[in-house]
Design an enzyme around this catalytic site. Structure first.
Site, PDB file in Angstrom:
ATOM      1  N   ASP A 204       0.888  -1.269   0.203  1.00 12.54           N
ATOM      2  CA  ASP A 204       0.185  -0.013  -0.033  1.00 12.54           C
ATOM      3  C   ASP A 204       0.961   1.339   0.107  1.00 12.54           C
ATOM      4  O   ASP A 204       2.153   1.082  -0.114  1.00 12.54           O
ATOM      5  CB  ASP A 204      -1.146  -0.084   1.325  1.00 12.54           C
ATOM      6  N   ASP A 206       1.344   4.783   2.358  1.00  8.63           N
ATOM      7  CA  ASP A 206       1.057   5.341   3.718  1.00  8.63           C
ATOM      8  C   ASP A 206       1.405   7.010   3.642  1.00  8.63           C
ATOM      9  O   ASP A 206       2.510   7.123   3.494  1.00  8.63           O
ATOM     10  CB  ASP A 206       1.762   4.679   4.980  1.00  8.63           C
ATOM     11  N   ASP A 301      -3.349   4.299   2.812  1.00  7.17           N
ATOM     12  CA  ASP A 301      -3.755   4.508   4.121  1.00  7.17           C
ATOM     13  C   ASP A 301      -3.261   6.120   4.423  1.00  7.17           C
ATOM     14  O   ASP A 301      -2.299   6.550   4.350  1.00  7.17           O
ATOM     15  CB  ASP A 301      -2.834   3.769   5.185  1.00  7.17           C
TER      16      ASP A 301
HETATM   17  N1  CTP Z   1       0.599   0.943  11.382  1.00 10.86           N
HETATM   18  C1  CTP Z   1      -0.132   1.024  12.595  1.00 10.86           C
HETATM   19  N2  CTP Z   1      -1.267   0.810  12.894  1.00 10.86           N
HETATM   20  C2  CTP Z   1      -2.059   0.047  11.760  1.00 10.86           C
HETATM   21  C3  CTP Z   1      -1.525  -0.271  10.644  1.00 10.86           C
HETATM   22  C4  CTP Z   1       0.112   0.011  10.576  1.00 10.86           C
HETATM   23  O1  CTP Z   1       0.734   1.825  13.431  1.00 10.86           O
HETATM   24  N3  CTP Z   1      -3.312  -0.274  12.129  1.00 10.86           N
HETATM   25  C5  CTP Z   1       1.795   0.989  11.158  1.00 10.86           C
HETATM   26  C6  CTP Z   1       2.912  -0.120  11.237  1.00 10.86           C
HETATM   27  O2  CTP Z   1       3.403  -0.619  12.575  1.00 10.86           O
HETATM   28  C7  CTP Z   1       4.013   0.041  10.372  1.00 10.86           C
HETATM   29  C8  CTP Z   1       3.232   1.329   9.354  1.00 10.86           C
HETATM   30  O3  CTP Z   1       2.215   1.628  10.067  1.00 10.86           O
HETATM   31  O4  CTP Z   1       5.047   0.945  10.842  1.00 10.86           O
HETATM   32  C9  CTP Z   1       3.302   0.860   7.930  1.00 10.86           C
HETATM   33  O5  CTP Z   1       2.499  -0.351   7.779  1.00 10.86           O
HETATM   34  P1  CTP Z   1       2.002  -1.193   6.581  1.00 10.86           P
HETATM   35  O6  CTP Z   1       1.571  -0.198   5.532  1.00 10.86           O
HETATM   36  O7  CTP Z   1       1.105  -2.200   7.217  1.00 10.86           O
HETATM   37  O8  CTP Z   1       3.627  -1.833   6.268  1.00 10.86           O
HETATM   38  P2  CTP Z   1       4.631  -1.322   5.543  1.00 10.86           P
HETATM   39  O9  CTP Z   1       6.020  -1.395   6.376  1.00 10.86           O
HETATM   40  O10 CTP Z   1       4.328   0.052   4.948  1.00 10.86           O
HETATM   41  O11 CTP Z   1       4.970  -2.558   4.458  1.00 10.86           O
HETATM   42  P3  CTP Z   1       4.279  -2.698   3.021  1.00 10.86           P
HETATM   43  O12 CTP Z   1       5.268  -2.296   1.852  1.00 10.86           O
HETATM   44  O13 CTP Z   1       3.659  -4.123   2.948  1.00 10.86           O
HETATM   45  O14 CTP Z   1       2.965  -1.605   3.030  1.00 10.86           O
HETATM   46 MN    MN Z   2       2.618   0.132   4.018  1.00 15.42          MN
HETATM   47 MN    MN Z   3      -0.560   0.708   5.256  1.00 14.22          MN
END
Ligand code: CTP
Ligand code: MN
Ligand code: MN
Ligand code: MN
Length: 377
Positions: A204, A206, A301
């Protein structure tokens, strides 16, 4: 001489937040195996076991060389008996029978496919598995009752399981930046998550949003969402209001690790250059429009933070998940402090410690500053 004779002893710290963990490392052949076992433990809701495997993998990611022999591991922290057994098998035979049989198992494959649906957690996936369901198609064929998130998850399954590229993240950053600034001039938008750590692809994109004038950010998300919807950019969104504001109970520590910011879990409709997008794409959500342009679904997100909490929010949303977990464990076990994405509380001094930057938070915690690109624990 064995290769290990050339390798200087590495003094490895035991918390991942004390170490530098680059994105690209030397032991993928081992960390992939250990992370498969970690994921399998998550599927059976065995968190302790899962974290143990993730910590082992993370130690190997921080090593500056390829592991070739077991004696290179003897001074390393976090490597439990089970992880060592798996590593030994891979070093000797090339593969681990436990890892291979896990990957082959019907349960593991089904749980991967089902939890790979946006909106589906381990509990739901496990219930469906026990009812005989194995894939998103099985859900459609048996007419399973799905909530809105899951419906979108099934509908855009293929797109959402296609990695988001850095290039796509940049395009989405531009859109989010323009939209947020139109709604609230002076707002600050930061790309967080994996892309901030330097990842080339992600599941995703963020974003963290704030405004230098404390309070200007209150109830901002609905306005952003309306503006995105007016532009036809959202395929799905679920906005959660800031539970601090709602409960009026001040900057108390959240009960869980989940933060309480105003947030939006969304699916963007991203225009894709028709020339770079394969013709006759199999993507179930890609449709050809009048102009010949195509689009794809991308998870985005959005999180809104008050300015006073922005440093904590940035640190908390940059990840990796294990790095975050280790930061909180370090704070609690080594410093008698409590860290969240909102604040840092010092139990000995019985007060909150302020910070305007991530660097200041590391200093409060008595840790050497680790830049985002080295938080890939
Ligand atoms: N996070 C959070 N609360 C959530 C979801 C995520 O605090 N409900 C935080 C996670 O701890 C992380 C960050 O948001 O530090 C990003 O999460 P995520 O998008 O799930 O993972 P990524 O590290 O960005 O990896 P990816 O490339 O798979 O998105
Ligand atoms: Mn992410
Ligand atoms: Mn995320
Ligand atoms: Mn064991």
């Amino acid at each position: 001489m064995k290769p290990s004779d050339f390798t200087p002893a590495v003094k490895m710290k035991s918390y991942a937040c004390q170490r530098r963990t680059p994105l690209k490392h030397h032991n993928l052949f081992l960390t992939d195996a250990l992370e498969t076992l970690a994921q399998n433990a998550e599927f059976s809701e065995n968190e302790g076991r899962s974290v143990a495997f993730r910590r082992s993998a993370s130690v190997l990611k921080a090593l500056p060389h390829v592991v070739r022999a077991m004696d290179e591991l003897k001074d390393l922290p976090c490597l439990g008996e089970h992880s060592l057994r798996v590593i030994k098998e891979i070093l000797e035979d090339g593969t681990s029978s436990e890892v291979e049989s896990t990957r082959q198992s019907e349960q593991f494959q089904a749980m991967k496919a089902l939890t790979g649906i946006f909106g589906v957690g381990v509990r739901t996936a496990d219930r469906w598995f026990r009812e005989g369901l194995r894939s998103p198609l099985d859900l459609i064929h048996t007419g399973q009752k799905l909530n809105h998130a899951q419906q979108a998850g099934v509908q855009y399954y293929k797109d959402l399981n296609t990695p988001v590229t850095k290039k796509e993240a940049v395009v989405i950053s531009d859109i989010v930046e323009k939209t947020v600034k139109a709604v609230l001039p002076g707002a600050i938008i930061t790309l967080t998550g994996g892309f901030r750590r330097g990842k080339e692809v992600g599941h995703d994109v963020d974003f963290l949003i704030t405004h230098p004038e404390e309070g200007a950010e209150e109830r901002l998300m609905p306005k952003i969402v309306n503006c995105l919807e007016d532009q036809g950019l959202l395929l799905y969104q679920k906005t959660t209001v800031n539970s601090y504001l709602e409960s009026k109970d001040g900057p108390a520590r959240p009960a869980s690790n989940m933060d309480r910011f105003e947030r939006c879990f969304s699916i963007f409709k991203l225009e894709v250059d028709s020339e770079t997008h394969a013709e006759g794409s199999l993507s179930n959500s890609c449709s050809t429009h009048h102009s010949g342009s195509t689009w794809r679904a991308v998870r985005v997100d959005l999180v809104v933070s008050p300015y006073s909490q922005f440093a904590f929010a940035t640190l908390g949303w940059t990840g990796s998940k294990l790095f975050e977990r280790e930061l909180r464990r370090w704070a609690g076990q080594e410093k008698a402090m409590s860290l969240s994405s909102h604040a840092l509380y010092d139990s000995k001094q019985q007060r909150y410690l302020r910070a305007n930057s991530e660097e200041e938070i590391f200093t409060h915690l008595g840790l050497e500053y680790i830049p985002p690109s080295e938080r890939n624990a």
